[in-house]
Design an enzyme around this catalytic site. Structure first.
Site, short mmCIF file in Angstrom:
data_model
loop_
_atom_site.label_atom_id
_atom_site.label_comp_id
_atom_site.label_asym_id
_atom_site.label_seq_id
_atom_site.Cartn_x
_atom_site.Cartn_y
_atom_site.Cartn_z
N LYS A 5 0.84 -1.20 0.00
CA LYS A 5 0.00 0.00 0.00
C LYS A 5 0.87 1.25 0.00
O LYS A 5 0.60 2.22 -0.71
CB LYS A 5 -0.93 -0.01 1.23
CG LYS A 5 -2.05 -1.04 1.10
CD LYS A 5 -2.78 -1.28 2.41
CE LYS A 5 -3.76 -2.45 2.26
NZ LYS A 5 -4.42 -2.82 3.52
N GLN A 8 -4.37 -1.32 9.85
CA GLN A 8 -4.25 -2.66 9.27
C GLN A 8 -4.79 -3.70 10.25
O GLN A 8 -4.39 -3.75 11.41
CB GLN A 8 -2.77 -2.95 8.93
CG GLN A 8 -2.56 -4.24 8.18
CD GLN A 8 -3.21 -4.26 6.79
OE1 GLN A 8 -3.13 -3.30 6.05
NE2 GLN A 8 -3.85 -5.36 6.44
N ASP A 20 -10.81 3.18 4.40
CA ASP A 20 -11.08 1.74 4.26
C ASP A 20 -12.58 1.47 4.28
O ASP A 20 -13.02 0.37 3.93
CB ASP A 20 -10.43 0.97 5.43
CG ASP A 20 -9.24 0.12 4.97
OD1 ASP A 20 -9.09 -0.06 3.74
OD2 ASP A 20 -8.47 -0.33 5.83
#
Ligand code: NDP
Length: 291
Positions: free
Chosen positions: A53, A97, A120
């Site tokens: 990412k 994450q 997200d």
């Protein structure tokens, strides 16, 4: 029939080129898009995802900063970090994450994120927006699947769509997106009595189970669009999807490969959400190029 491949690498490359131009324009106007990533613990797969990412951000002209926290981190430290990033004007997107270390409550962490920086799309408010069809950040993996479905010109309205898997990050939001587009949606789970009876009716079949090659050719309608979200590491070290690619390719109309299908699109949607967030912050005068 030999299915046509939906190439997630090629589609991502063209979308990322557009995002790069947009990021450059924002940067020139004093608002370089910025993503902050929090990585807690030492899960090796998470490390690889985060590295990919961050690399994608650099290639697209998006600023990124990584906060690595030990596996022993206290929940309050994670929440404090998020609150600081919520208030940082040069950060337009925050990604935590998952999975988090056991002692850190995932729900609390996600709800501490500023909704406007939740790129997200996991905050309950963004999920709620998806439920009622309001604008918000949509989770990246199902959003990438929708872009692939649209890219091949597949009509969604009125079609039978079957989603196999009901996780909060893939299956459920995928079903909501297809429903929003007026597909007739069925969601299957590990408890579904006759899975094949459902999947065989699908014009659009999205599979996200984490069970390698569980969907065979006899479970797919001829000509169907098959989107394989699964990423499974086989005993020989190779990657495989949840769909038996070779077998299903002889029957489906379109199919995504693994690797090279949904995976790259997930990261592309993260970049897209970050650029979009920067654009919104710039429009509101709350984004500054501090980096
Ligand atoms: P989860 O483990 O959270 O969910 C799996 C879902 O599949 C569950 O709802 C489960 O049902 C269902 N399921 C499992 N076995 C069967 C079965 N035999 N028949 C029908 N349904 C079944 O997984 P995720 O959604 O997080 O991920 C799914 C896969 O996608 C994984 O391989 C993951 O690595 C991959 N992934 C890929 C991404 C990408 O970018 N390409 C991003 C995210 C995930 P139940 O609820 O009843 O247990």
């Amino acid at each position: 029939m030999t299915a046509r491949i939906i190439d997630g690498i090629a589609l991502s490359a063209s979308l990322r080129a557009q995002l790069k131009e947009e990021a450059a324009a924002l940067t020139a106007n004093g608002c370089r898009p910025g993503l902050a990533v929090i990585l807690a613990g030492d899960d090796p797969a998470s490390r690889v995802y985060v590295r990919n990412k961050i690399k994608a951000c650099a290639e697209t002209g998006i600023h990124s900063e990584l906060y690595e926290l030990p596996a022993t981190v206290e929940e309050s430290q994670v929440l404090d970090r998020i609150r600081a990033l919520n208030a940082a004007p040069h950060v337009h997107g925050i990604l935590v994450q998952l999975p988090l270390p056991r002692q850190v409550d995932e729900g609390k962490v996600l709800e501490t994120l500023a909704v406007a920086k939740d790129v997200d799309g996991f905050h309950v408010q963004n999920i709620g927006s998806l439920v009622v069809g309001k604008p918000g950040f949509a989770p990246c993996t199902p959003a990438g699947c929708m872009v692939m479905i649209d890219h091949i010109g597949c009509a969604v309205e009125g079609r039978d769509a079957v989603v196999v898997g009901r996780s909060n990050i893939v299956g459920k939001p995928m079903a909501l997106m297809l429903l929003q587009r007026s597909a007739t949606v069925t969601v299957c789970t590990s408890r579904t009595a006759d899975l094949a009876a459902h999947t065989r009716r699908a014009d659009i079949l999205v599979v996200a189970t984490g069970k390698a090659r569980m969907i065979g050719a006899d479970m797919v309608k001829p000509g169907a669009v098959v989107i394989d979200v699964g990423i499974n590491r086989l005993a020989d070290g190779k990657l495989a999807g949840d769909v038996d690619f070779d077998a299903v390719s002889t029957r489906a109309g379109w199919i995504t490969p693994v690797p090279g299908g949904v995976g790259p699109m997930t990261i592309t949607m993260l970049l897209a959400n970050t650029v979009r967030s920067a654009r919104m912050h710039a429009a509101q005068g709350t984004g500054t190029a501090a980096v």
